[in-house]
Design a protein around this motif. Sequence first.
Motif, mmCIF file in Angstrom:
data_model
loop_
_atom_site.group_PDB
_atom_site.id
_atom_site.type_symbol
_atom_site.label_atom_id
_atom_site.label_comp_id
_atom_site.label_asym_id
_atom_site.label_seq_id
_atom_site.Cartn_x
_atom_site.Cartn_y
_atom_site.Cartn_z
ATOM 1 N N THR A 1 0.945 9.743 13.198
ATOM 2 C CA THR A 1 1.139 8.945 12.361
ATOM 3 C C THR A 1 0.935 7.529 12.715
ATOM 4 O O THR A 1 0.876 7.608 14.072
ATOM 5 C CB THR A 1 3.598 9.331 12.302
ATOM 6 N N PHE A 2 0.818 6.450 12.069
ATOM 7 C CA PHE A 2 0.946 4.710 12.544
ATOM 8 C C PHE A 2 1.545 3.904 12.589
ATOM 9 O O PHE A 2 1.685 2.689 12.334
ATOM 10 C CB PHE A 2 -0.646 4.957 11.665
ATOM 11 N N HIS A 3 3.116 4.285 11.618
ATOM 12 C CA HIS A 3 3.808 3.629 11.162
ATOM 13 C C HIS A 3 5.741 4.370 11.635
ATOM 14 O O HIS A 3 5.241 5.317 11.630
ATOM 15 C CB HIS A 3 3.656 3.300 9.525
ATOM 16 N N SER A 4 6.212 3.436 11.769
ATOM 17 C CA SER A 4 7.556 3.900 12.118
ATOM 18 C C SER A 4 8.265 4.796 10.952
ATOM 19 O O SER A 4 9.201 5.917 11.720
ATOM 20 C CB SER A 4 8.413 2.776 12.668
ATOM 21 N N LEU A 5 7.893 4.392 10.180
ATOM 22 C CA LEU A 5 9.171 4.923 9.070
ATOM 23 C C LEU A 5 8.314 6.718 8.719
ATOM 24 O O LEU A 5 9.223 7.549 8.825
ATOM 25 C CB LEU A 5 8.590 4.373 7.897
ATOM 26 N N GLU A 6 6.323 6.351 8.976
ATOM 27 C CA GLU A 6 6.474 7.387 8.913
ATOM 28 C C GLU A 6 6.444 8.647 10.192
ATOM 29 O O GLU A 6 6.825 9.822 9.905
ATOM 30 C CB GLU A 6 4.862 7.809 8.722
ATOM 31 N N ARG B 1 1.289 -1.108 -0.280
ATOM 32 C CA ARG B 1 -0.161 0.343 -0.100
ATOM 33 C C ARG B 1 1.034 0.973 -0.375
ATOM 34 O O ARG B 1 0.658 2.012 -0.984
ATOM 35 C CB ARG B 1 -1.161 0.095 1.528
ATOM 36 N N MET B 2 2.270 1.241 0.911
ATOM 37 C CA MET B 2 2.587 2.203 0.513
ATOM 38 C C MET B 2 3.557 2.996 -0.426
ATOM 39 O O MET B 2 3.535 3.762 -1.195
ATOM 40 C CB MET B 2 4.019 2.360 2.140
ATOM 41 N N PHE B 3 4.026 1.450 -1.302
ATOM 42 C CA PHE B 3 4.777 1.524 -2.490
ATOM 43 C C PHE B 3 3.789 2.442 -3.548
ATOM 44 O O PHE B 3 3.711 3.297 -4.237
ATOM 45 C CB PHE B 3 5.259 0.240 -3.027
ATOM 46 N N VAL B 4 2.841 1.546 -3.664
ATOM 47 C CA VAL B 4 1.467 1.958 -4.777
ATOM 48 C C VAL B 4 1.690 3.242 -4.641
ATOM 49 O O VAL B 4 1.086 3.779 -5.747
ATOM 50 C CB VAL B 4 0.629 0.996 -4.586
ATOM 51 N N ASN B 5 1.445 3.811 -3.542
ATOM 52 C CA ASN B 5 1.015 5.213 -3.557
ATOM 53 C C ASN B 5 1.823 6.317 -2.642
ATOM 54 O O ASN B 5 1.704 6.889 -2.738
ATOM 55 C CB ASN B 5 -0.538 4.965 -2.080
ATOM 56 N N ASP B 6 2.523 5.554 -2.902
ATOM 57 C CA ASP B 6 3.960 6.433 -3.378
ATOM 58 C C ASP B 6 3.924 7.708 -1.148
ATOM 59 O O ASP B 6 4.035 8.599 -1.195
ATOM 60 C CB ASP B 6 4.466 7.838 -3.706
ATOM 61 N N GLU B 7 3.437 6.551 -0.195
ATOM 62 C CA GLU B 7 3.255 7.425 0.823
ATOM 63 C C GLU B 7 3.653 8.157 1.095
ATOM 64 O O GLU B 7 3.815 9.629 1.784
ATOM 65 C CB GLU B 7 2.721 6.643 2.190
ATOM 66 N N LEU B 8 5.488 7.795 1.547
ATOM 67 C CA LEU B 8 6.227 8.339 2.213
ATOM 68 C C LEU B 8 7.318 9.601 0.916
ATOM 69 O O LEU B 8 7.569 10.426 1.837
ATOM 70 C CB LEU B 8 7.472 7.633 2.664
ATOM 71 N N GLY B 9 7.322 9.509 -0.082
ATOM 72 C CA GLY B 9 7.476 11.142 -1.359
ATOM 73 C C GLY B 9 5.922 11.489 -0.377
ATOM 74 O O GLY B 9 6.705 13.202 -0.888
ATOM 75 N N GLN B 10 5.232 11.163 -0.711
ATOM 76 C CA GLN B 10 3.612 12.430 -0.494
ATOM 77 C C GLN B 10 3.889 13.103 0.649
ATOM 78 O O GLN B 10 3.656 14.088 0.923
ATOM 79 C CB GLN B 10 2.504 11.576 -0.978
ATOM 80 N N LEU B 11 4.044 12.504 2.006
ATOM 81 C CA LEU B 11 4.368 12.681 3.535
ATOM 82 C C LEU B 11 5.103 13.492 3.150
ATOM 83 O O LEU B 11 5.251 15.411 4.131
ATOM 84 C CB LEU B 11 5.056 11.580 3.794
#
Length: 363
Positions: A270-275, A239-249
């Motif tokens: 946030t809900f994830h350690s990387l975020e 899900r994070m990869f498909v939606n580029d969630e970290l780049g979007q953040l």
Amino acid sequence: MGVSLTVSKTYEKGVCLNSSAGLHNPVMIQEVLDALQPREGETYLDATFGAGGYTRAILDAVECKVLAFDRDPSAATAGLEMSQNYGGRLNFKLVPFAKLYDWTIEPGAEEALIGNFDGVVFDLGVSSMQIDQPERGFSFQVDGPIDMRMFKAGGAPVSEDGLSAKDVINEFDEAQLADIFFQLGEEKRSRAIAKAIVSRRSKKPFERTLDLAEVIEQAVGGRRGQARHPATRTFQSLRMFVNDELGQLVKGLSGAERCLKPGGRLVVVTFHSLEDRIVKRFFAQRAGKLERVSRHMPLSAGEGQAQSFQIVNQRSLTSSKGEIQVNPRARSARLRWGVRTDLPAFPLDFSNLGVPRIARVQA
């Protein structure tokens, strides 16, 4: 910075007491309001509208205005209805919050956006209305197509552009899959899972979520009494990869920095350690507290410049035990916030914020 304000509505930890049946109760709502400190006549941005929980709480707290963003079309209906209910105090836009940065660097953005908001709030969790819809393909607990694109709604994508999770699972090579699972899902068995997926798809392509979840479970040897399903981290990473969630953040945070007035507050859940790591490093960098990994490394963009934020809470806040009992999804929530100074925003910089380098290249 202005005087402290006690909001006019009363909330328990995570449960809005004045909400009617069926309304969305966002995580850590009281803590978010305490950090945001909404005031009458001010303007706020809810960068992740979802079902409108934070927006509703802000509008109910004081006579203010809210601009709300969401890239999920399923949020548009709730946004339109809420806008009508609040007499024009809400303006909803169907856009990803990363657009906030894009708009601030366009000609004429100074007048339209930069320095015009008193507060910005992000809730980075995937909403239950997305997870609970089988046709969206986010969940391994109900069967559905393997999709996971945030712009998927009503069974049909708004655009055919962009990879789906099915594309990734069926077309990426074993090394690429293992890299995604390990870096974004922090999955220790990433190689075994990737190998099992590649082996199975050579006989039959993956189409359904439960099929994929079963292969993952078999690859790691079953649950072995664990409460967490073995597919949790893999599905999360897809899900994070498909939606580029970290780049979007990163783009969203940088856009918020440019849009906030001096004294404005940026509040992030946030809900994830990387975020959480990215948000923590973002605030630390902007407050002049982020150290380079090595003194021999060159300065990153903006490093050494004057502070653009003051950090309010050095440690993240977490959900209360009472809220977790009501909503187990709140267990992983972390809240951080900072106050904008009157100094210039930092340049956009991915290099020093802990964003994993994963190339989006199909095999």
